[in-house]
Every structure is written in structure tokens, then in C-alpha cells.
Design a protein around this motif. Structure first.
Motif, PDB file in Angstrom:
ATOM      1  N   LEU A 507       0.825  -1.207   0.000  1.00 20.23           N
ATOM      2  CA  LEU A 507       0.000   0.000   0.000  1.00 20.23           C
ATOM      3  C   LEU A 507       0.863   1.262   0.000  1.00 20.23           C
ATOM      4  O   LEU A 507       0.641   2.177  -0.797  1.00 20.23           O
ATOM      5  N   TYR A 508       1.870   1.289   0.853  1.00 25.88           N
ATOM      6  CA  TYR A 508       2.697   2.491   0.997  1.00 25.88           C
ATOM      7  C   TYR A 508       3.639   2.667  -0.189  1.00 25.88           C
ATOM      8  O   TYR A 508       3.975   3.797  -0.587  1.00 25.88           O
ATOM      9  N   GLY A 509       4.051   1.547  -0.773  1.00 24.21           N
ATOM     10  CA  GLY A 509       4.961   1.578  -1.916  1.00 24.21           C
ATOM     11  C   GLY A 509       6.322   1.036  -1.537  1.00 24.21           C
ATOM     12  O   GLY A 509       6.852   1.348  -0.456  1.00 24.21           O
ATOM     13  N   ILE A 510       6.906   0.207  -2.428  1.00 22.49           N
ATOM     14  CA  ILE A 510       8.224  -0.363  -2.146  1.00 22.49           C
ATOM     15  C   ILE A 510       9.298   0.717  -2.060  1.00 22.49           C
ATOM     16  O   ILE A 510      10.075   0.742  -1.095  1.00 22.49           O
ATOM     17  N   PRO A 511       9.361   1.673  -3.017  1.00 27.73           N
ATOM     18  CA  PRO A 511      10.387   2.720  -2.895  1.00 27.73           C
ATOM     19  C   PRO A 511      10.228   3.547  -1.619  1.00 27.73           C
ATOM     20  O   PRO A 511      11.215   3.910  -0.971  1.00 27.73           O
ATOM     21  N   GLU A 512       8.972   3.832  -1.265  1.00 28.11           N
ATOM     22  CA  GLU A 512       8.729   4.635  -0.068  1.00 28.11           C
ATOM     23  C   GLU A 512       9.146   3.881   1.197  1.00 28.11           C
ATOM     24  O   GLU A 512       9.663   4.477   2.151  1.00 28.11           O
ATOM     25  N   THR A 513       8.919   2.556   1.212  1.00 31.84           N
ATOM     26  CA  THR A 513       9.311   1.763   2.376  1.00 31.84           C
ATOM     27  C   THR A 513      10.830   1.676   2.491  1.00 31.84           C
ATOM     28  O   THR A 513      11.394   1.738   3.598  1.00 31.84           O
TER      29      THR A 513
END
Length: 524
Positions: A507-513
Motif C-alpha cells: 500500500l505504501y509503496g516499495i520505494p517509499e518503504t
């Protein structure tokens, strides 16, 4: 008999068990009044609270179960004991000094401390009705004051007078010795002060329908009718009296009233009627494990719950385990929301018999809404935390990327849930957040996880991501594995618990995590 009738007769949910008690009571015949009457009670000396709502919600669920078993019409009365005298001033009300001048006066004769209604009682009754209306309950409101003064209770009050001695024999053994000396089922209303008088009755005059008591101010013997609002009854005889007057078939009550139910039932029989069927539920507790009280104002108000979660979650909380004492505080809300959504997701795939056991059947009278998105409340709370924003538009950017085609217009229920998550996070999670530094083992695991995430496709699904999270935890020998997830939550989110991490990352995004992990390692 329809298939729905047949399934309902064997359904195991506690609401159907209660409905079968009413079926047995009727013996195959409708009551003389032509309908089955359910009743709930409300004491308006304090503001309505969730316990009040819970009794109406649970009674409504039993009523709905009964309606699947029988074609006999039903009614539900929400009865307000607003002839009661104010015994003490609730601490959560304005104008305390003014209210203190009206102790022992019926709440419908006390000025409204909020200045919005005819009286304090009318204000609280209006608050109750507005809330019940908001939930769409089908009920008829009845005021004790109106029933006494209109003469609706007169015939039954005269029966009480005729059975005065028999009622005394029931009540006196339950009282302390000093209370026995002055106890009377009738409480005169003083024509001078308007107070409900706790005085002994010197003489009972059945023929004239009056009692004689000694005025506490003047010491003079005073004769007054028991009808027309000149007297009210002590609450246990009063409870029995309006059971008889209305011919109530079913009423549930809290576990603390078990003995009161027994006494009122005996009085009901003395008056020539059959007591209603009943059910004793456990009481709600506040965050300290103490009973919720209207006068203390502890626990959650109905308005507070609805600031942080949808109405259906509150109904679900009332559905589950009514004979188990449950803490009713802010921290139970996320779990209630997510469990409700889980049951809603199951409903469409269940067999007809299974649906009758599903809480959403009882919450929505057999017609729950179609489930839309499957984003949990817990997941949304952590999205708000990670995104560090209370801007719905920013949050919807993440959600729409995770679930293409879903937006605030296509899924308004999810949009409301996002709003609830923002409010709950702001008030209860943000103030308690505490990030910690990773230890050396954890730091190596975080670096490994970030590298693995960099090797994933940006559109990898939650399960693929979760498998990588598990693999890192096992490779770095976290034992038990939940210690790895606890480290993720405490280092990255500042809390000891959190969502399924693969779902959160999707949900948050892989790059963002990855950026979140890098920032946490840099910060420490």
C-alpha cells in the motif's frame, strides 16, 4: 414455513436462542394485544452512553431474529424513567450549582443545564432519540412522566394500591432494617417543592385510590391520589408496574440487576400478569476495569466512538459475547472495525445457515451491504503514520496506486474510513509514538530487507513482499520470528504492533518503504 423460518428455528446465535424463548412463551398464539412487545429502559439522570445504545441494539437483534421465526407483529418501546428524582449531580454536566438546587426533583422538572430544552430530562431524552434515530432503530419512545400524568398508568397504579401489603412482603426482606421502617412502594410528589418524597405511608385507602403520608416539612398528615402523576413508584415496583401496564413480553438488563429482576417479577405476578422473558448481559468496563457510570462519565460516549469509527463497528462490538465483561475504551475500536470488515467479507460466500450466525446478518437485519475494498483500519492507521499527513488527497494517492480504479467517489465507505483513521491516529497513536534505534542484529536485517526490496518489481503484490520479510527474519535468526516484526514496527513506525508488513509495503509503496528504512538507519 419458509426456508428462512426453518433455518432460524435451528440457528445457534444467541439472538435466535432468545427469540425461541419468546416463541415458547406464546405457545403458538399471539398476545391479546396483537403484537409482541420488546422494551428497553433508560435512566435520564445522566447523558446517554454506549451501554444505553447497546441495550437497544441487542434487543433489536433479538426482535429481528424473532421476526424470522414468526409472523406475529412486533413493537419496541424505548422507555425513559424520567419521573425519577435527581439523586446526585453527574460530574460531566455544566451548571453544577444550579442542578444541585434540584436534588430529588424529577428530571423533567429540572431546568436544562445546556439551555436547549424544556428540562434536563427532555434534553437527555432528545439526545437518546436523536442517537437511536441516527442508527435507524424502529422504536416507540415513551416517557414515564407522560405516562404518569396522562393517566396511562392509573389502572395499574390502583392495582398496586390494592396489593400494597403483598408488595411490601416482597420488598421489605430485601432492604436494610432502617430502610424497612419507612419503605413504601408509593412516593408522593410534593405539591409545594415538586420533590419526590421518600416517606412512609400512614394509611392506604383503596376505596378512594389514595394514600396518607406525613409531610416532612410540616409534620401534617396529607392525603393524595396515587394516580394522575401525584405519586410515582419506587423503581422496582415501578418496573413491574409498567411491565403490566404495557404487557411487555421481553426486556434484557445488566447483570447488576439480576436480583431486581427477580423482585420486579414477583410483583408483576402479584399484579396478575406474567413477567417478560429476559436476558442478563455483562457490564462494560472502562480502561481501569471499573464499571461504566453515567454520573462519572467514564468510558466512551456514543459520539466519541462515532468520531473514530463507523456505526457498524459499534453494533458489532455489541453483538459479540454479551455475557462477557468487556473493556469499552478507545483502544478496542480498531479491532472492532477490522473484525466487522472480516465478517462482511465472508458473508457473500457463506451458506444460508452460516449467514444467520454471521454478526453482519444481525447488524443489518439480514441485508448487509456488498463488501468493497479490503483495506483494514489497522493498515490505514499505519499508512497515515508512515505518510505523516492528515491530507486525504495524499492518502488516496497511495490507495489508488495500490488498488487502481478505487477512489473516494467509487468507494465512499473507504473514504469515510480514511477520515476515521486520520482522527484516530491524530488523537491516540501520534501522542504515544516512540521510535527506537535498532540493535546490530536488527540493523543488518534492515539493510538486507532494503536490498531485497530494491530487487523486487515496484508492482509486487503483498504476498511476494511478505515472503521476503519472512525470509529476512529467518536468515537473521530471529527467535521467535515475531521479534523481527516487533522490531519493524518499533523502529520504523514507533509502535509495538502493526499490520501485516507485506500488505503495508504494497500500500505504501516499495520505494517509499525503502526510504523509510534508510531514514530510520540514518536517524540512529
Amino acid at each position: 414455513m419458509t426456508a428462512d423460518h426453518s433455518l432460524a428455528l435451528s440457528a445457534r446465535a444467541w439472538q435466535f436462542e432468545e427469540a425461541r424463548k419468546i416463541i415458547a412463551r406464546l405457545g403458538g398464539h399471539p398476545p391479546a394485544k396483537g403484537y409482541v412487545l420488546f422494551e428497553t429502559g433508560y435512566g435520564p439522570s445522566g447523558l446517554p452512553h454506549i451501554g444505553t445504545f447497546g441495550e437497544v441494539a441487542r434487543t433489536t437483534m433479538v426482535r429481528q431474529a424473532f421476526q424470522r421465526m414468526s409472523n406475529i407483529p412486533t413493537k419496541l418501546i424505548a422507555f425513559s424513567d424520567d419521573m425519577d428524582g435527581l439523586r446526585k449531580v453527574p460530574s460531566n454536566l455544566p451548571n453544577q450549582d444550579m442542578l444541585a438546587q434540584y436534588l430529588e426533583v424529577p428530571v423533567t422538572k429540572i431546568p436544562d443545564p445546556f439551555g436547549t430544552h424544556e428540562s434536563f430530562g427532555h434534553h437527555n431524552n432528545a439526545r437518546l432519540c436523536a442517537f437511536l434515530d441516527q442508527f435507524g432503530f424502529d422504536y416507540e419512545f415513551r416517557s414515564s412522566t407522560d405516562c404518569y400524568f396522562s393517566g396511562m398508568f392509573d389502572a395499574t397504579l390502583l392495582k398496586v394500591l390494592q396489593n400494597f401489603d403483598a408488595i411490601q412482603k416482597i420488598m421489605l426482606p430485601s432492604l436494610r432494617a432502617e430502610r424497612q421502617a419507612t419503605y413504601s412502594p408509593f412516593l408522593p410528589i410534593s405539591p409545594k417543592t415538586g420533590k419526590v418524597l421518600q416517606v412512609s405511608v400512614e394509611e392506604v385507602k383503596v376505596e378512594s385510590g389514595t394514600i396518607v403520608y406525613r409531610d416532612p416539612d410540616t409534620g401534617q398528615l396529607t392525603e393524595t391520589p396515587v394516580t394522575g402523576g401525584c405519586c410515582k413508584l419506587q423503581w422496582k415496583p415501578d418496573w413491574a408496574m409498567h411491565w403490566v401496564a404495557f404487557d411487555v413480553d421481553y426486556e434484557m438488563s445488566g447483570k447488576d440487576l439480576i436480583d431486581s429482576v427477580k423482585l420486579s417479577s414477583q410483583i408483576c405476578k402479584v399484579l396478575g400478569a406474567r413477567p417478560p422473558e429476559g436476558f442478563n448481559y455483562e457490564l462494560f468496563l472502562d480502561q481501569d476495569g471499573e464499571k461504566i457510570s453515567k454520573s462519572k462519565g467514564n468510558g466512551l460516549s456514543m459520539e466519541e466512538w462515532l468520531r473514530y469509527a463507523p456505526p457498524e463497528s459499534l453494533s458489532y462490538f455489541m453483538f459479540q459475547k454479551p455475557r462477557t465483561a468487556k473493556r469499552l475504551y478507545f483502544d478496542v475500536i480498531p479491532k472492532a472495525v477490522d473484525e466487522y470488515q472480516d465478517f462482511l467479507a465472508k458473508f457473500s460466500t457463506e451458506q444460508p445457515a452460516e449467514k444467520l450466525e454471521n454478526p453482519v446478518w444481525h447488524i443489518h437485519d439480514g441485508n448487509p451491504p456488498l463488501e468493497t475494498s479490503r483495506l483494514s483500519f489497522t493498515l490505514l492507521l499505519n499508512l497515515v503514520a508512515a505518510a505523516a499527513t492528515d491530507d486525504k488527497a495524499v492518502l488516496w494517492g497511495f490507495i489508488s496506486r495500490y488498488a487502481p480504479g478505487v477512489n473516494a467517489k467509487t468507494d465512499p465507505s473507504l473514504d469515510r474510513l480514511v477520515g476515521y483513521a486520520i482522527a484516530y491516529y491524530h488523537d491516540f497513536i501520534a501522542p504515544t509514538k516512540s521510535y527506537r534505534a535498532p540493535n546490530e542484529v536488527e540493523r543488518k536485517a534492515f539493510l538486507d530487507l532494503a536490498d531485497r526490496f530494491r530487487g523486487l518489481d515496484k508492482g509486487a503484490d503483498a504476498e511476494t513482499i511478505q515472503n521476503e520479510v519472512y525470509a529476512v527474519g529467518k536468515e537473521h535468526q530471529f527467535e521467535p520470528l515475531r521479534e523481527w516484526f516487533k522490531a519493524l514496527y518499533e523502529v520504523l513506525l514507533g509502535q509495538s504492533q502493526g499490520p501485516r508488513f507485506g500488505s503495508f509495503t504494497a500500500l505504501y509503496g516499495i520505494p517509499e518503504t525503502i526510504a523509510m528504512i534508510d531514514a530510520a538507519l540514518t536517524r540512529h
